[in-house]
Design a protein around this motif. Structure first.
Motif, short mmCIF file in Angstrom:
data_model
loop_
_atom_site.label_atom_id
_atom_site.label_comp_id
_atom_site.label_asym_id
_atom_site.label_seq_id
_atom_site.Cartn_x
_atom_site.Cartn_y
_atom_site.Cartn_z
N PHE A 104 0.83 -1.21 0.00
CA PHE A 104 0.00 0.00 0.00
C PHE A 104 0.87 1.26 0.00
CE2 PHE A 104 -3.42 -2.83 1.39
CZ PHE A 104 -4.49 -2.29 0.70
N PHE A 105 1.92 1.27 0.82
CA PHE A 105 2.81 2.43 0.87
C PHE A 105 3.61 2.57 -0.41
CE2 PHE A 105 2.19 0.93 5.26
CZ PHE A 105 1.62 2.06 5.82
N LEU A 106 3.93 1.43 -1.02
CA LEU A 106 4.68 1.44 -2.28
C LEU A 106 3.84 2.03 -3.41
CD1 LEU A 106 7.21 0.53 -3.91
CD2 LEU A 106 6.02 -1.66 -4.25
N VAL A 107 2.60 1.52 -3.59
CA VAL A 107 1.79 1.98 -4.73
C VAL A 107 1.33 3.42 -4.55
CG1 VAL A 107 1.07 -0.35 -5.31
CG2 VAL A 107 -0.40 1.03 -3.84
N GLU A 108 1.31 3.91 -3.31
CA GLU A 108 1.01 5.33 -3.09
C GLU A 108 2.01 6.23 -3.80
OE1 GLU A 108 -1.25 6.82 0.89
OE2 GLU A 108 0.86 6.31 1.07
N ARG A 109 3.20 5.72 -3.98
CA ARG A 109 4.27 6.54 -4.55
C ARG A 109 4.41 6.37 -6.06
NH1 ARG A 109 4.17 6.07 0.45
NH2 ARG A 109 5.24 7.54 1.82
N ILE A 110 3.48 5.68 -6.67
CA ILE A 110 3.47 5.60 -8.14
C ILE A 110 3.25 6.99 -8.72
CG2 ILE A 110 2.17 4.75 -10.13
CD1 ILE A 110 1.64 2.19 -8.53
N CYS A 111 2.35 7.75 -8.11
CA CYS A 111 2.03 9.09 -8.61
C CYS A 111 1.75 10.00 -7.43
CB CYS A 111 0.82 9.03 -9.54
SG CYS A 111 0.29 10.65 -10.13
N GLY A 112 2.41 11.14 -7.39
CA GLY A 112 2.21 12.07 -6.29
C GLY A 112 0.84 12.71 -6.29
N ILE A 113 0.28 12.98 -7.49
CA ILE A 113 -1.02 13.65 -7.57
C ILE A 113 -2.16 12.65 -7.32
CG2 ILE A 113 -2.48 15.14 -9.00
CD1 ILE A 113 0.24 16.30 -8.21
N CYS A 114 -1.95 11.39 -7.68
CA CYS A 114 -2.97 10.35 -7.48
C CYS A 114 -2.54 9.39 -6.38
CB CYS A 114 -3.21 9.58 -8.79
SG CYS A 114 -3.69 10.58 -10.17
N SER A 115 -2.02 9.91 -5.30
CA SER A 115 -1.41 9.03 -4.31
C SER A 115 -2.42 8.22 -3.50
CB SER A 115 -0.51 9.84 -3.35
OG SER A 115 -1.25 10.81 -2.66
N THR A 116 -3.71 8.48 -3.66
CA THR A 116 -4.70 7.59 -3.03
C THR A 116 -5.40 6.72 -4.04
OG1 THR A 116 -6.12 7.65 -1.06
CG2 THR A 116 -6.96 8.78 -3.02
N SER A 117 -5.27 7.02 -5.34
CA SER A 117 -5.99 6.26 -6.37
C SER A 117 -5.45 4.84 -6.49
CB SER A 117 -5.87 6.97 -7.72
OG SER A 117 -6.41 8.27 -7.64
N HIS A 118 -4.13 4.69 -6.44
CA HIS A 118 -3.54 3.35 -6.54
C HIS A 118 -3.82 2.50 -5.30
CE1 HIS A 118 -1.58 3.79 -10.43
NE2 HIS A 118 -1.33 5.04 -10.08
N PRO A 119 -3.68 3.03 -4.08
CA PRO A 119 -4.10 2.24 -2.92
C PRO A 119 -5.58 1.86 -2.97
CG PRO A 119 -2.75 4.07 -2.22
CD PRO A 119 -3.00 4.28 -3.67
N PHE A 120 -6.44 2.75 -3.51
CA PHE A 120 -7.86 2.47 -3.65
C PHE A 120 -8.07 1.24 -4.53
CE2 PHE A 120 -11.57 5.58 -2.93
CZ PHE A 120 -12.48 4.56 -2.74
N ALA A 121 -7.44 1.24 -5.71
CA ALA A 121 -7.59 0.12 -6.64
C ALA A 121 -6.97 -1.16 -6.06
CB ALA A 121 -6.96 0.46 -7.98
N PHE A 122 -5.81 -1.01 -5.42
CA PHE A 122 -5.14 -2.18 -4.82
C PHE A 122 -6.00 -2.78 -3.71
CE2 PHE A 122 -1.75 -3.83 -1.83
CZ PHE A 122 -1.48 -4.97 -2.57
N ALA A 123 -6.61 -1.93 -2.89
CA ALA A 123 -7.48 -2.41 -1.82
C ALA A 123 -8.68 -3.15 -2.40
CB ALA A 123 -7.95 -1.24 -0.96
N ASN A 124 -9.26 -2.61 -3.47
CA ASN A 124 -10.40 -3.28 -4.10
C ASN A 124 -10.01 -4.67 -4.61
OD1 ASN A 124 -12.09 -1.10 -3.63
ND2 ASN A 124 -11.83 -0.22 -5.66
#
Length: 397
Positions: A58-78
């Motif tokens: 979760f902390f790793l995918v947050e850093r894929i994109c600074g502007i979308c830093s919750t979008s990747h954790p959202f998709a990963f959680a789903n």
């Protein structure tokens, strides 16, 4: 091709926050062709995830994109909750959607400001970025961070939004409504902005379907898609809102969609706050101790469009495979359609209109030996190696 002049955008350019190279092949002032060179930003996030625990990912995918830093954790959680067959508590659903929509507002304000800057309208730039600050202050109040909020986990969220904080959030939302009114008026009523954006960088509905473009890029061309509605999750089916579309397909239409989407985000957050006020504080997660073997897919409507995560698990504490597709992966490719036939002066804003993010888009194209400089694997060989790895996991699972 050799008779045409080559005008580069990048790899370092004021338009781009990250390095990427676009070569415009021009005849006079008219762009006739575009070549796109990638490979400056690949960071191996998907491979790194396989060496992390699910919680660390979760902390790793947050850093894929600074502007979308919750979008990747959202998709990963789903994706992970699909594998674990977990139903998240309603309070966590509301909190997830609040974080997601606050991020949409701050991302769209950032884009509007940058678009104004690229057009030479720095007043819009200064306004928009000034009005982002209260949103970032809310993130700090809620999560402790202005970016990379570390709120998501399998089964819920890490921190509650206490009911005592709701009045402050409502106060900022009321402030934002007035400022979005101001920005919308500045963009919608300014004849200079109209002249610089209407009919510029047009992408037709057919182009969108051909390139599989997503998000505001697609909705600005009349394609009525939005993961929040089309694949219901979190609190989105619990609140009332609408998908914003436009028909022009040009830069102006993309600005219009983003501006109007901010009103919908404010509406969603207000309803989520109403929901929080009716629920017991602290009920923010379902404890998940073990993740079974399985395959999960997670989607979320990031500010730029659909984020997609594929995860395969084999009963261990780490992903066996983790594949990610960010929205810019498909949206950037539409630049060729929007740019060819335009003047050089319109090329930069046509590219900026899709709100490109390169660090979340990059994929490895070749592997070189660092010491000798010799190529070890080319793109085709990397794909074959990936297939063999997938087959090995399938046989052993």
């Amino acid at each position: 091709m050799s008779e045409k002049k080559v005008i580069p955008i990048g790899p370092y350019h004021p338009l781009q926050e990250e390095p990427e190279l676009f070569k415009l092949y021009c005849e006079g002032e008219i762009v006739k062709d575009v070549k796109w060179e990638t490979g400056y930003n690949h960071r191996g996030i998907e491979k790194l995830s396989e060496s992390k625990s699910f919680d660390q990912s979760f902390f790793l995918v947050e850093r894929i994109c600074g502007i979308c830093s919750t979008s990747h954790p959202f998709a990963f959680a789903n994706a992970m909750e699909e594998i674990a067959c977990v139903e998240v508590p309603d309070r966590a659903k509301y909190i997830r959607s609040i974080i997601g929509e606050l991020e949409r507002i701050h991302s769209h304000l950032l884009w509007v400001g940058l678009a104004g800057h690229f057009l030479g309208y720095d007043t819009v730039f200064m306004w928009a970025w000034k009005y982002r600050e209260p949103v970032l202050d809310l993130f700090e109040m809620i999560s402790g961070n202005r970016n990379s909020y570390a709120m998501f986990k399998i089964g819920g969220v890490r921190r509650d939004i206490e009911n005592a904080k709701i009045p402050k959030i409502r106060e900022v939302l009321a402030f934002l409504k007035k400022k979005v009114d101001l920005l919308t008026g500045a963009v919608m009523d300014d004849s200079v902005i109209h002249a610089r954006t209407k009919g510029v960088g047009v992408i037709t509905k057919e182009d969108i379907m051909e390139y599989c473009a997503v998000g505001p890029t697609a909705r600005a061309s009349g394609v009525d898609i939005d993961v929040r509605r089309d694949d219901p999750h979190a609190a989105y089916p619990l609140v009332d809102w609408k998908v914003i579309t436009a028909q022009g397909g040009d830069v102006f239409a993309k600005a219009e969609v983003r501006l109007l989407e901010m009103y919908e985000s404010i509406k969603i957050i207000e309803q989520c706050l109403n929901g929080l006020g009716k629920l017991k504080e602290g009920d923010i997660e379902v404890v998940v101790k073990n993740i079974p073997a399985g395959i999960g897919t997670g989607r979320y409507e990031a500010p730029r469009g659909e984020v997609f995560h594929f995860v395969k698990t084999i009963g261990t504490n780490s992903p066996a495979r983790h594949k990610i597709r960010a929205p810019s992966y498909v949206n950037i490719a539409t630049f060729k359609k929007s740019c060819v036939g335009q003047t050089i002066s319109d090329a930069a804003i046509s590219l900026a209109a899709v709100d490109p993010c390169y660090c979340c888009t990059e994929r490895m194209a070749a592997v070189y030996d660092y010491a000798t400089g010799e190529k070890v694997l080319n793109g085709v060989e990397i794909i074959e190696k990936s297939k063999r790895k997938s087959d090995e996991i399938r046989r052993n699972s």
